[in-house]
Design an enzyme around this catalytic site. Structure first.
Site, mmCIF file in Angstrom:
data_model
loop_
_atom_site.group_PDB
_atom_site.id
_atom_site.type_symbol
_atom_site.label_atom_id
_atom_site.label_comp_id
_atom_site.label_asym_id
_atom_site.label_seq_id
_atom_site.Cartn_x
_atom_site.Cartn_y
_atom_site.Cartn_z
ATOM 1 N N LYS A 158 8.896 0.758 -9.139
ATOM 2 C CA LYS A 158 9.733 -0.401 -9.455
ATOM 3 C C LYS A 158 9.238 -1.118 -10.704
ATOM 4 O O LYS A 158 8.029 -1.233 -10.916
ATOM 5 C CB LYS A 158 9.685 -1.415 -8.314
ATOM 6 N N GLU A 200 5.409 1.235 -4.544
ATOM 7 C CA GLU A 200 5.320 0.780 -3.149
ATOM 8 C C GLU A 200 5.931 1.810 -2.216
ATOM 9 O O GLU A 200 6.698 2.677 -2.633
ATOM 10 C CB GLU A 200 5.957 -0.609 -2.971
ATOM 11 N N LYS A 201 5.572 1.698 -0.943
ATOM 12 C CA LYS A 201 6.039 2.655 0.048
ATOM 13 C C LYS A 201 7.543 2.524 0.219
ATOM 14 O O LYS A 201 8.097 1.427 0.207
ATOM 15 C CB LYS A 201 5.338 2.405 1.380
ATOM 16 N N ARG A 293 16.521 -18.933 -7.619
ATOM 17 C CA ARG A 293 17.803 -19.504 -8.083
ATOM 18 C C ARG A 293 18.769 -19.546 -6.900
ATOM 19 O O ARG A 293 18.451 -19.048 -5.830
ATOM 20 C CB ARG A 293 18.388 -18.594 -9.162
HETATM 21 P P1 ADP Z 1 16.041 -5.943 -7.276
HETATM 22 O O1 ADP Z 1 15.153 -7.065 -7.721
HETATM 23 O O2 ADP Z 1 16.353 -5.003 -8.389
HETATM 24 O O3 ADP Z 1 17.226 -6.399 -6.514
HETATM 25 P P2 ADP Z 1 14.584 -5.357 -4.815
HETATM 26 O O4 ADP Z 1 13.129 -5.174 -4.809
HETATM 27 O O5 ADP Z 1 15.122 -6.648 -4.312
HETATM 28 O O6 ADP Z 1 15.140 -5.052 -6.297
HETATM 29 O O7 ADP Z 1 15.263 -4.180 -4.003
HETATM 30 C C1 ADP Z 1 16.663 -3.981 -4.015
HETATM 31 C C2 ADP Z 1 17.065 -3.076 -2.882
HETATM 32 O O8 ADP Z 1 16.395 -1.811 -2.976
HETATM 33 C C3 ADP Z 1 16.722 -3.590 -1.482
HETATM 34 O O9 ADP Z 1 17.701 -4.452 -0.962
HETATM 35 C C4 ADP Z 1 16.661 -2.280 -0.702
HETATM 36 O O10 ADP Z 1 17.960 -1.814 -0.398
HETATM 37 C C5 ADP Z 1 16.056 -1.317 -1.698
HETATM 38 N N1 ADP Z 1 14.575 -1.277 -1.565
HETATM 39 C C6 ADP Z 1 13.701 -2.015 -2.261
HETATM 40 N N2 ADP Z 1 12.442 -1.743 -1.905
HETATM 41 C C7 ADP Z 1 12.485 -0.808 -0.952
HETATM 42 C C8 ADP Z 1 11.503 -0.088 -0.180
HETATM 43 N N3 ADP Z 1 10.193 -0.286 -0.336
HETATM 44 N N4 ADP Z 1 11.948 0.822 0.719
HETATM 45 C C9 ADP Z 1 13.257 1.068 0.865
HETATM 46 N N5 ADP Z 1 14.230 0.448 0.178
HETATM 47 C C10 ADP Z 1 13.868 -0.480 -0.732
#
Ligand code: ADP
Length: 451
Positions: A158, A200-201, A293
Protein backbone atom coordinates in the site's frame (compact mmCIF):
# COMPACT_ATOMS: atom_id res chain seq x y z
CA UNK A 1 -20.00 31.67 15.97
CA UNK A 2 -18.89 32.58 12.44
CA UNK A 3 -20.77 35.17 10.38
CA UNK A 4 -19.59 33.87 7.01
CA UNK A 5 -18.10 30.59 5.74
CA UNK A 6 -16.53 29.76 2.38
CA UNK A 7 -17.14 26.28 1.03
CA UNK A 8 -14.11 25.02 -0.89
CA UNK A 9 -15.92 22.27 -2.75
CA UNK A 10 -18.61 21.50 -5.30
CA UNK A 11 -21.49 19.11 -5.95
CA UNK A 12 -23.68 17.54 -3.32
CA UNK A 13 -21.28 18.10 -0.42
CA UNK A 14 -21.07 21.84 -1.11
CA UNK A 15 -24.88 21.96 -0.94
CA UNK A 16 -24.89 19.85 2.23
CA UNK A 17 -22.55 22.33 3.93
CA UNK A 18 -24.52 25.36 2.70
CA UNK A 19 -27.65 23.81 4.22
CA UNK A 20 -25.97 23.42 7.61
CA UNK A 21 -24.74 27.04 7.45
CA UNK A 22 -28.20 28.36 6.61
CA UNK A 23 -29.72 26.55 9.56
CA UNK A 24 -27.08 28.11 11.81
CA UNK A 25 -27.72 31.58 10.36
CA UNK A 26 -24.27 31.77 8.75
CA UNK A 27 -23.76 33.49 5.37
CA UNK A 28 -22.12 31.34 2.68
CA UNK A 29 -19.62 31.85 -0.12
CA UNK A 30 -19.41 29.28 -2.90
CA UNK A 31 -16.37 28.89 -5.12
CA UNK A 32 -16.75 27.37 -8.55
CA UNK A 33 -14.89 26.49 -11.71
CA UNK A 34 -15.89 27.81 -15.13
CA UNK A 35 -17.41 24.37 -15.81
CA UNK A 36 -19.63 24.68 -12.71
CA UNK A 37 -21.10 28.14 -13.39
CA UNK A 38 -24.59 26.62 -13.65
CA UNK A 39 -24.19 24.42 -10.63
CA UNK A 40 -26.72 24.30 -7.82
CA UNK A 41 -24.18 25.11 -5.08
CA UNK A 42 -23.46 28.42 -6.82
CA UNK A 43 -27.13 29.34 -6.77
CA UNK A 44 -27.67 28.17 -3.21
CA UNK A 45 -24.86 30.24 -1.67
CA UNK A 46 -25.23 33.91 -0.76
CA UNK A 47 -22.14 34.81 -2.80
CA UNK A 48 -20.05 32.96 -5.36
CA UNK A 49 -16.54 33.43 -6.70
CA UNK A 50 -15.16 31.82 -9.85
CA UNK A 51 -11.72 30.41 -9.03
CA UNK A 52 -10.53 29.05 -12.37
CA UNK A 53 -11.06 26.74 -15.34
CA UNK A 54 -12.77 23.33 -15.26
CA UNK A 55 -9.98 20.93 -14.28
CA UNK A 56 -9.83 20.49 -10.51
CA UNK A 57 -6.11 21.28 -10.33
CA UNK A 58 -6.78 24.74 -11.80
CA UNK A 59 -9.77 25.58 -9.60
CA UNK A 60 -10.84 23.54 -6.57
CA UNK A 61 -7.21 22.65 -5.85
CA UNK A 62 -5.90 26.16 -6.45
CA UNK A 63 -4.94 27.17 -2.92
CA UNK A 64 -4.11 30.87 -3.55
CA UNK A 65 -7.39 31.39 -5.42
CA UNK A 66 -9.47 29.71 -2.72
CA UNK A 67 -7.78 31.73 0.04
CA UNK A 68 -8.11 34.99 -1.94
CA UNK A 69 -11.83 34.28 -2.49
CA UNK A 70 -12.26 33.96 1.30
CA UNK A 71 -10.33 37.16 1.98
CA UNK A 72 -12.13 39.34 -0.56
CA UNK A 73 -15.57 38.17 0.55
CA UNK A 74 -14.75 38.52 4.25
CA UNK A 75 -15.33 34.85 5.11
CA UNK A 76 -13.89 33.84 8.48
CA UNK A 77 -13.69 30.11 7.97
CA UNK A 78 -13.33 27.54 5.16
CA UNK A 79 -15.10 24.20 5.03
CA UNK A 80 -13.19 21.89 2.66
CA UNK A 81 -15.80 19.09 2.32
CA UNK A 82 -14.25 15.79 1.18
CA UNK A 83 -11.62 15.21 -1.51
CA UNK A 84 -9.83 18.24 -3.00
CA UNK A 85 -8.05 20.23 -0.25
CA UNK A 86 -9.70 18.49 2.70
CA UNK A 87 -6.75 16.29 3.68
CA UNK A 88 -3.88 18.62 2.81
CA UNK A 89 -2.10 19.75 5.93
CA UNK A 90 -0.45 22.53 3.89
CA UNK A 91 -3.88 23.96 3.04
CA UNK A 92 -4.99 23.94 6.68
CA UNK A 93 -1.73 25.74 7.47
CA UNK A 94 -2.28 28.26 4.67
CA UNK A 95 -5.73 29.04 6.11
CA UNK A 96 -4.26 29.62 9.56
CA UNK A 97 -1.49 31.81 8.13
CA UNK A 98 -4.15 33.94 6.42
CA UNK A 99 -6.20 34.34 9.59
CA UNK A 100 -8.91 31.93 8.41
CA UNK A 101 -10.30 29.03 10.42
CA UNK A 102 -9.96 25.65 8.69
CA UNK A 103 -13.07 23.61 9.53
CA UNK A 104 -11.26 20.36 10.21
CA UNK A 105 -8.48 18.94 12.36
CA UNK A 106 -5.16 20.63 13.18
CA UNK A 107 -2.55 20.32 10.38
CA UNK A 108 -0.42 18.03 12.58
CA UNK A 109 -3.27 15.50 12.88
CA UNK A 110 -3.89 15.57 9.11
CA UNK A 111 -0.22 15.02 8.49
CA UNK A 112 0.16 12.11 10.91
CA UNK A 113 -2.93 10.29 9.69
CA UNK A 114 -2.13 11.15 6.05
CA UNK A 115 0.97 8.99 6.21
CA UNK A 116 -0.61 5.58 6.61
CA UNK A 117 2.59 3.95 7.85
CA UNK A 118 3.06 6.62 10.54
CA UNK A 119 -0.64 6.40 11.44
CA UNK A 120 -0.37 2.64 11.98
CA UNK A 121 2.52 3.13 14.38
CA UNK A 122 0.82 5.88 16.37
CA UNK A 123 -2.44 4.00 16.86
CA UNK A 124 -0.63 0.74 17.59
CA UNK A 125 1.11 2.48 20.46
CA UNK A 126 -2.32 3.64 21.65
CA UNK A 127 -3.32 -0.06 21.86
CA UNK A 128 -5.54 0.00 18.80
CA UNK A 129 -5.27 -3.29 16.89
CA UNK A 130 -3.69 -2.80 13.45
CA UNK A 131 -3.41 -5.24 10.53
CA UNK A 132 -0.13 -7.18 11.00
CA UNK A 133 2.46 -5.51 8.80
CA UNK A 134 5.63 -3.46 8.57
CA UNK A 135 6.45 -0.82 11.15
CA UNK A 136 6.68 2.13 8.83
CA UNK A 137 7.50 2.27 5.11
CA UNK A 138 9.72 -0.41 3.57
CA UNK A 139 13.13 0.85 2.48
CA UNK A 140 13.95 -1.73 -0.19
CA UNK A 141 12.89 -4.98 -1.83
CA UNK A 142 14.94 -7.12 0.55
CA UNK A 143 13.23 -5.64 3.55
CA UNK A 144 9.80 -6.05 1.94
CA UNK A 145 10.49 -9.72 1.24
CA UNK A 146 11.79 -10.35 4.74
CA UNK A 147 8.82 -8.62 6.36
CA UNK A 148 6.31 -10.44 4.12
CA UNK A 149 7.87 -13.74 5.14
CA UNK A 150 7.36 -12.82 8.78
CA UNK A 151 3.77 -11.60 8.25
CA UNK A 152 2.79 -14.50 5.99
CA UNK A 153 1.37 -14.36 2.46
CA UNK A 154 -0.83 -13.11 0.86
CA UNK A 155 0.14 -9.52 1.58
CA UNK A 156 -0.92 -6.11 0.31
CA UNK A 157 1.48 -3.40 -0.78
CA UNK A 158 0.00 0.00 0.00
CA UNK A 159 1.06 3.57 -0.69
CA UNK A 160 1.81 5.43 2.56
CA UNK A 161 0.13 8.51 1.08
CA UNK A 162 -2.67 6.46 -0.51
CA UNK A 163 -6.37 7.09 -0.66
CA UNK A 164 -9.48 6.31 -2.67
CA UNK A 165 -8.49 2.67 -3.05
CA UNK A 166 -5.55 3.59 -5.32
CA UNK A 167 -2.03 2.24 -5.07
CA UNK A 168 -2.94 -1.07 -3.40
CA UNK A 169 -1.47 -4.30 -4.82
CA UNK A 170 -1.87 -7.93 -3.79
CA UNK A 171 1.03 -10.39 -3.68
CA UNK A 172 0.51 -14.11 -3.06
CA UNK A 173 4.21 -15.07 -2.96
CA UNK A 174 7.75 -13.61 -3.00
CA UNK A 175 7.96 -13.53 -6.83
CA UNK A 176 4.75 -11.56 -7.04
CA UNK A 177 5.86 -9.26 -4.27
CA UNK A 178 9.09 -8.39 -6.10
CA UNK A 179 7.04 -7.63 -9.21
CA UNK A 180 4.21 -5.57 -7.65
CA UNK A 181 6.55 -3.64 -5.36
CA UNK A 182 7.95 -1.60 -8.24
CA UNK A 183 4.51 -1.19 -9.79
CA UNK A 184 3.06 0.00 -6.50
CA UNK A 185 5.95 2.41 -5.99
CA UNK A 186 5.62 4.03 -9.39
CA UNK A 187 1.83 4.13 -9.07
CA UNK A 188 2.18 5.76 -5.65
CA UNK A 189 4.62 8.33 -7.02
CA UNK A 190 2.33 9.17 -9.94
CA UNK A 191 -0.86 9.42 -7.87
CA UNK A 192 0.36 10.78 -4.55
CA UNK A 193 3.77 12.31 -5.21
CA UNK A 194 5.56 9.87 -2.90
CA UNK A 195 6.90 6.43 -3.86
CA UNK A 196 6.83 5.14 -0.27
CA UNK A 197 4.92 1.93 0.35
CA UNK A 198 4.38 -0.45 3.26
CA UNK A 199 3.33 -4.06 3.47
CA UNK A 200 0.46 -5.52 5.47
CA UNK A 201 -1.29 -8.85 5.77
CA UNK A 202 -4.18 -9.46 3.42
CA UNK A 203 -7.27 -10.22 5.51
CA UNK A 204 -9.46 -12.64 3.55
CA UNK A 205 -13.07 -11.66 3.03
CA UNK A 206 -13.30 -8.91 5.66
CA UNK A 207 -16.06 -6.43 6.33
CA UNK A 208 -15.23 -2.75 6.13
CA UNK A 209 -16.56 -1.19 9.32
CA UNK A 210 -15.69 2.40 10.24
CA UNK A 211 -16.37 4.50 13.32
CA UNK A 212 -17.41 8.17 13.27
CA UNK A 213 -15.72 10.28 15.92
CA UNK A 214 -16.27 13.85 17.09
CA UNK A 215 -13.69 15.75 19.10
CA UNK A 216 -13.81 19.30 20.39
CA UNK A 217 -10.90 21.62 21.17
CA UNK A 218 -11.49 21.12 24.92
CA UNK A 219 -10.39 17.50 25.04
CA UNK A 220 -13.79 15.84 24.68
CA UNK A 221 -13.81 12.94 22.20
CA UNK A 222 -16.84 10.74 21.52
CA UNK A 223 -17.91 8.25 18.86
CA UNK A 224 -21.20 8.02 17.00
CA UNK A 225 -21.02 4.30 16.31
CA UNK A 226 -20.16 2.48 13.13
CA UNK A 227 -21.02 2.33 9.46
CA UNK A 228 -20.65 -0.76 7.32
CA UNK A 229 -19.15 -0.01 3.90
CA UNK A 230 -18.36 -3.51 2.65
CA UNK A 231 -20.15 -3.16 -0.70
CA UNK A 232 -17.24 -1.94 -2.82
CA UNK A 233 -16.25 -2.24 -6.47
CA UNK A 234 -13.11 -4.08 -7.56
CA UNK A 235 -11.38 -0.70 -7.40
CA UNK A 236 -12.37 -0.47 -3.73
CA UNK A 237 -14.91 2.28 -4.29
CA UNK A 238 -17.74 2.21 -1.77
CA UNK A 239 -21.20 1.88 -3.30
CA UNK A 240 -23.64 1.07 -0.48
CA UNK A 241 -23.22 1.99 3.19
CA UNK A 242 -25.34 1.38 6.24
CA UNK A 243 -25.62 2.03 9.96
CA UNK A 244 -25.56 0.13 12.19
CA UNK A 245 -23.47 -2.77 10.82
CA UNK A 246 -25.59 -5.91 11.03
CA UNK A 247 -22.87 -7.96 12.77
CA UNK A 248 -21.86 -5.37 15.35
CA UNK A 249 -23.56 -5.90 18.72
CA UNK A 250 -23.51 -3.33 21.55
CA UNK A 251 -20.40 -4.88 23.16
CA UNK A 252 -18.40 -4.81 19.91
CA UNK A 253 -19.70 -1.28 19.17
CA UNK A 254 -18.34 -0.12 22.48
CA UNK A 255 -14.99 -1.84 21.90
CA UNK A 256 -14.55 -0.45 18.40
CA UNK A 257 -15.83 2.96 19.50
CA UNK A 258 -13.33 3.13 22.34
CA UNK A 259 -10.50 2.07 20.01
CA UNK A 260 -11.51 4.82 17.56
CA UNK A 261 -11.54 7.40 20.37
CA UNK A 262 -8.05 6.25 21.45
CA UNK A 263 -6.82 6.60 17.85
CA UNK A 264 -8.23 10.14 17.66
CA UNK A 265 -6.72 11.14 21.00
CA UNK A 266 -3.33 9.71 20.01
CA UNK A 267 -2.96 12.36 17.27
CA UNK A 268 -4.58 15.25 19.16
CA UNK A 269 -7.59 15.08 16.88
CA UNK A 270 -10.17 17.89 16.79
CA UNK A 271 -13.36 17.97 14.64
CA UNK A 272 -15.17 15.10 12.86
CA UNK A 273 -13.16 12.12 11.64
CA UNK A 274 -13.55 8.49 10.67
CA UNK A 275 -11.50 5.57 11.88
CA UNK A 276 -11.62 2.70 9.39
CA UNK A 277 -11.31 -0.93 10.44
CA UNK A 278 -11.47 -4.32 8.80
CA UNK A 279 -13.56 -6.83 10.71
CA UNK A 280 -12.81 -10.52 10.17
CA UNK A 281 -15.25 -13.41 10.43
CA UNK A 282 -14.20 -14.08 14.05
CA UNK A 283 -15.07 -10.58 15.23
CA UNK A 284 -11.46 -9.33 15.32
CA UNK A 285 -11.07 -5.79 14.07
CA UNK A 286 -7.97 -4.06 12.71
CA UNK A 287 -7.27 -0.38 12.07
CA UNK A 288 -6.54 0.41 8.41
CA UNK A 289 -6.62 4.22 8.30
CA UNK A 290 -8.24 7.40 9.56
CA UNK A 291 -9.97 9.86 7.26
CA UNK A 292 -9.52 13.34 8.66
CA UNK A 293 -12.59 14.94 7.08
CA UNK A 294 -16.32 14.58 6.58
CA UNK A 295 -17.11 11.44 4.59
CA UNK A 296 -19.48 10.82 1.71
CA UNK A 297 -21.42 8.29 3.79
CA UNK A 298 -21.87 10.48 6.90
CA UNK A 299 -25.69 10.74 6.45
CA UNK A 300 -26.39 7.15 7.57
CA UNK A 301 -24.88 8.01 10.95
CA UNK A 302 -26.94 11.20 11.06
CA UNK A 303 -30.10 9.22 10.38
CA UNK A 304 -29.61 6.75 13.23
CA UNK A 305 -28.19 9.17 15.82
CA UNK A 306 -30.08 12.38 14.97
CA UNK A 307 -26.77 14.30 15.09
CA UNK A 308 -26.08 16.81 12.30
CA UNK A 309 -22.39 16.04 11.81
CA UNK A 310 -21.67 19.04 9.55
CA UNK A 311 -23.26 21.38 12.08
CA UNK A 312 -21.07 19.82 14.79
CA UNK A 313 -18.00 20.39 12.61
CA UNK A 314 -18.79 24.09 12.35
CA UNK A 315 -19.51 24.47 16.07
CA UNK A 316 -16.31 22.66 16.99
CA UNK A 317 -14.28 24.87 14.62
CA UNK A 318 -15.85 27.92 16.28
CA UNK A 319 -14.46 26.68 19.60
CA UNK A 320 -17.70 25.40 21.12
CA UNK A 321 -17.82 22.39 23.37
CA UNK A 322 -19.46 19.20 22.09
CA UNK A 323 -23.20 19.44 22.50
CA UNK A 324 -23.49 15.82 23.51
CA UNK A 325 -21.74 13.33 25.74
CA UNK A 326 -20.97 9.69 24.93
CA UNK A 327 -23.80 8.59 27.19
CA UNK A 328 -26.33 10.78 25.41
CA UNK A 329 -25.59 9.21 21.99
CA UNK A 330 -28.37 6.81 21.11
CA UNK A 331 -28.89 4.73 18.01
CA UNK A 332 -32.34 4.23 16.60
CA UNK A 333 -33.45 2.13 13.64
CA UNK A 334 -31.43 1.43 10.50
CA UNK A 335 -30.18 3.58 7.65
CA UNK A 336 -28.84 2.69 4.19
CA UNK A 337 -27.19 4.91 1.58
CA UNK A 338 -26.88 4.08 -2.12
CA UNK A 339 -24.43 6.11 -4.19
CA UNK A 340 -25.98 6.87 -7.55
CA UNK A 341 -23.08 7.43 -9.94
CA UNK A 342 -22.67 8.31 -13.61
CA UNK A 343 -20.89 5.03 -14.27
CA UNK A 344 -21.56 2.17 -16.61
CA UNK A 345 -21.78 -1.07 -14.58
CA UNK A 346 -21.48 -3.09 -17.80
CA UNK A 347 -18.17 -1.42 -18.62
CA UNK A 348 -16.37 -1.89 -15.31
CA UNK A 349 -17.94 1.27 -13.88
CA UNK A 350 -16.32 3.64 -16.36
CA UNK A 351 -17.46 7.22 -15.69
CA UNK A 352 -19.97 8.68 -18.17
CA UNK A 353 -20.94 12.25 -19.02
CA UNK A 354 -24.17 13.62 -20.44
CA UNK A 355 -27.03 16.02 -19.93
CA UNK A 356 -29.74 15.11 -17.44
CA UNK A 357 -32.84 15.26 -19.64
CA UNK A 358 -35.42 13.83 -17.32
CA UNK A 359 -35.17 13.48 -13.55
CA UNK A 360 -37.49 12.14 -10.86
CA UNK A 361 -36.02 11.83 -7.38
CA UNK A 362 -37.58 9.63 -4.71
CA UNK A 363 -39.36 11.00 -1.65
CA UNK A 364 -41.90 10.02 0.96
CA UNK A 365 -41.41 8.75 4.51
CA UNK A 366 -37.85 8.06 5.62
CA UNK A 367 -36.18 9.08 2.32
CA UNK A 368 -33.42 11.70 2.05
CA UNK A 369 -31.67 12.61 -1.18
CA UNK A 370 -28.42 14.61 -1.16
CA UNK A 371 -27.75 15.71 -4.73
CA UNK A 372 -26.75 18.62 -6.93
CA UNK A 373 -28.71 17.32 -9.92
CA UNK A 374 -31.58 19.13 -11.61
CA UNK A 375 -33.30 18.56 -14.98
CA UNK A 376 -31.13 20.07 -17.72
CA UNK A 377 -27.91 19.74 -15.68
CA UNK A 378 -24.89 19.01 -17.81
CA UNK A 379 -22.41 16.67 -16.09
CA UNK A 380 -18.91 18.14 -16.51
CA UNK A 381 -16.17 15.68 -17.46
CA UNK A 382 -13.67 16.86 -14.84
CA UNK A 383 -15.03 15.63 -11.54
CA UNK A 384 -15.99 12.46 -9.70
CA UNK A 385 -18.99 10.52 -10.89
CA UNK A 386 -21.22 10.82 -7.81
CA UNK A 387 -24.65 12.13 -8.85
CA UNK A 388 -26.81 11.59 -5.79
CA UNK A 389 -26.87 9.86 -2.46
CA UNK A 390 -30.16 8.14 -1.79
CA UNK A 391 -30.52 7.61 1.94
CA UNK A 392 -33.32 5.83 3.76
CA UNK A 393 -34.18 5.33 7.40
CA UNK A 394 -36.55 2.72 8.85
CA UNK A 395 -37.09 0.99 12.18
CA UNK A 396 -35.07 -2.12 11.26
CA UNK A 397 -32.83 -3.44 8.47
CA UNK A 398 -35.47 -5.39 6.50
CA UNK A 399 -37.76 -2.35 6.47
CA UNK A 400 -34.86 -0.13 5.42
CA UNK A 401 -34.11 -2.47 2.50
CA UNK A 402 -37.79 -2.48 1.48
CA UNK A 403 -37.79 1.30 1.65
CA UNK A 404 -34.60 1.57 -0.42
CA UNK A 405 -36.06 -0.76 -3.06
CA UNK A 406 -39.12 1.46 -3.22
CA UNK A 407 -36.98 4.62 -3.43
CA UNK A 408 -34.80 3.18 -6.23
CA UNK A 409 -37.98 2.15 -8.07
CA UNK A 410 -39.20 5.77 -7.94
CA UNK A 411 -35.90 7.17 -9.24
CA UNK A 412 -35.85 8.11 -12.93
CA UNK A 413 -32.91 9.64 -14.76
CA UNK A 414 -32.44 9.99 -18.52
CA UNK A 415 -29.57 11.37 -20.54
CA UNK A 416 -26.70 9.65 -18.77
CA UNK A 417 -25.85 6.06 -17.93
CA UNK A 418 -25.93 5.33 -14.22
CA UNK A 419 -25.46 2.43 -11.83
CA UNK A 420 -29.18 2.57 -10.85
CA UNK A 421 -30.04 -0.93 -12.22
CA UNK A 422 -27.02 -2.32 -10.41
CA UNK A 423 -28.05 -0.76 -7.08
CA UNK A 424 -31.45 -2.42 -7.48
CA UNK A 425 -29.76 -5.78 -7.99
CA UNK A 426 -27.77 -5.37 -4.78
CA UNK A 427 -30.90 -4.56 -2.78
CA UNK A 428 -32.71 -7.56 -4.29
CA UNK A 429 -29.90 -9.99 -3.59
CA UNK A 430 -30.81 -12.64 -0.97
CA UNK A 431 -27.29 -12.62 0.53
CA UNK A 432 -27.39 -8.83 0.90
CA UNK A 433 -30.78 -9.14 2.53
CA UNK A 434 -29.40 -11.71 4.97
CA UNK A 435 -26.59 -9.29 5.85
CA UNK A 436 -24.12 -11.74 4.42
CA UNK A 437 -21.71 -9.17 3.03
CA UNK A 438 -17.97 -8.60 2.80
CA UNK A 439 -15.66 -6.54 0.63
CA UNK A 440 -15.83 -9.47 -1.85
CA UNK A 441 -19.63 -9.24 -2.16
CA UNK A 442 -19.82 -7.64 -5.61
CA UNK A 443 -17.09 -9.80 -7.05
CA UNK A 444 -18.60 -12.95 -5.63
CA UNK A 445 -22.31 -12.49 -6.24
CA UNK A 446 -22.67 -9.91 -9.00
CA UNK A 447 -19.39 -10.45 -10.83
CA UNK A 448 -18.75 -6.79 -10.17
CA UNK A 449 -21.41 -5.74 -12.67
CA UNK A 450 -19.79 -7.24 -15.73
CA UNK A 451 -22.25 -10.16 -15.98
P1 ADP B 1 -7.76 3.81 0.72
O1 ADP B 1 -7.13 4.81 1.64
O2 ADP B 1 -7.14 3.84 -0.63
O3 ADP B 1 -9.24 3.86 0.72
P2 ADP B 1 -7.75 1.60 2.63
O4 ADP B 1 -6.55 1.24 3.39
O5 ADP B 1 -8.82 2.35 3.35
O6 ADP B 1 -7.31 2.38 1.29
O7 ADP B 1 -8.39 0.29 2.01
C1 ADP B 1 -9.44 0.36 1.06
C2 ADP B 1 -10.11 -0.98 0.94
O8 ADP B 1 -9.17 -1.99 0.55
C3 ADP B 1 -10.74 -1.52 2.23
O9 ADP B 1 -12.04 -1.04 2.45
C4 ADP B 1 -10.73 -3.02 1.95
O10 ADP B 1 -11.80 -3.37 1.09
C5 ADP B 1 -9.44 -3.22 1.19
N1 ADP B 1 -8.33 -3.56 2.11
C6 ADP B 1 -7.47 -2.69 2.66
N2 ADP B 1 -6.58 -3.31 3.44
C7 ADP B 1 -6.86 -4.61 3.41
C8 ADP B 1 -6.29 -5.79 4.01
N3 ADP B 1 -5.22 -5.74 4.81
N4 ADP B 1 -6.87 -6.99 3.73
C9 ADP B 1 -7.92 -7.07 2.90
N5 ADP B 1 -8.50 -6.02 2.30
C10 ADP B 1 -7.99 -4.80 2.53
Amino acid sequence: MFQKILIANRGEIALRIIRACKELGIATVAVYSEADANSLHVQAADEAVCIGPGPGKDSYLNVPNVIMAAIITGAEAIHPGYGYLSERASFAEACEASGLVFIGPPPSAIEKMGDKAVAREIVRQAKVPVVPGTHGAVRNEQEALRQAQRIGYPVLVKAVAGGGGKGIRLAENPEELSRVLQLAQSEALASFGSPEVYVEKFIPDPRHVEVQVLADAHGNVIHLGERECSIQTARRQKMVEEAPASVVDPALRQKMGEAAVRAAKAVGYVNAGTVEFLLDSKGNFYFIEMNTRIQVEHPVTEQVTGVDIVREQIRIAAGERLHLSQRSVQWRGHSIECRLTAEDPEKDFTPCVGKVKHLVLPGGPGVRVDTHLYPGYEIPPYYDSLLAKIIVWAEDRPSAIARMRRALEETQIDGVKTNLPFLKRIMEHPEYQKGNVSTQFLRRYLRNGTE
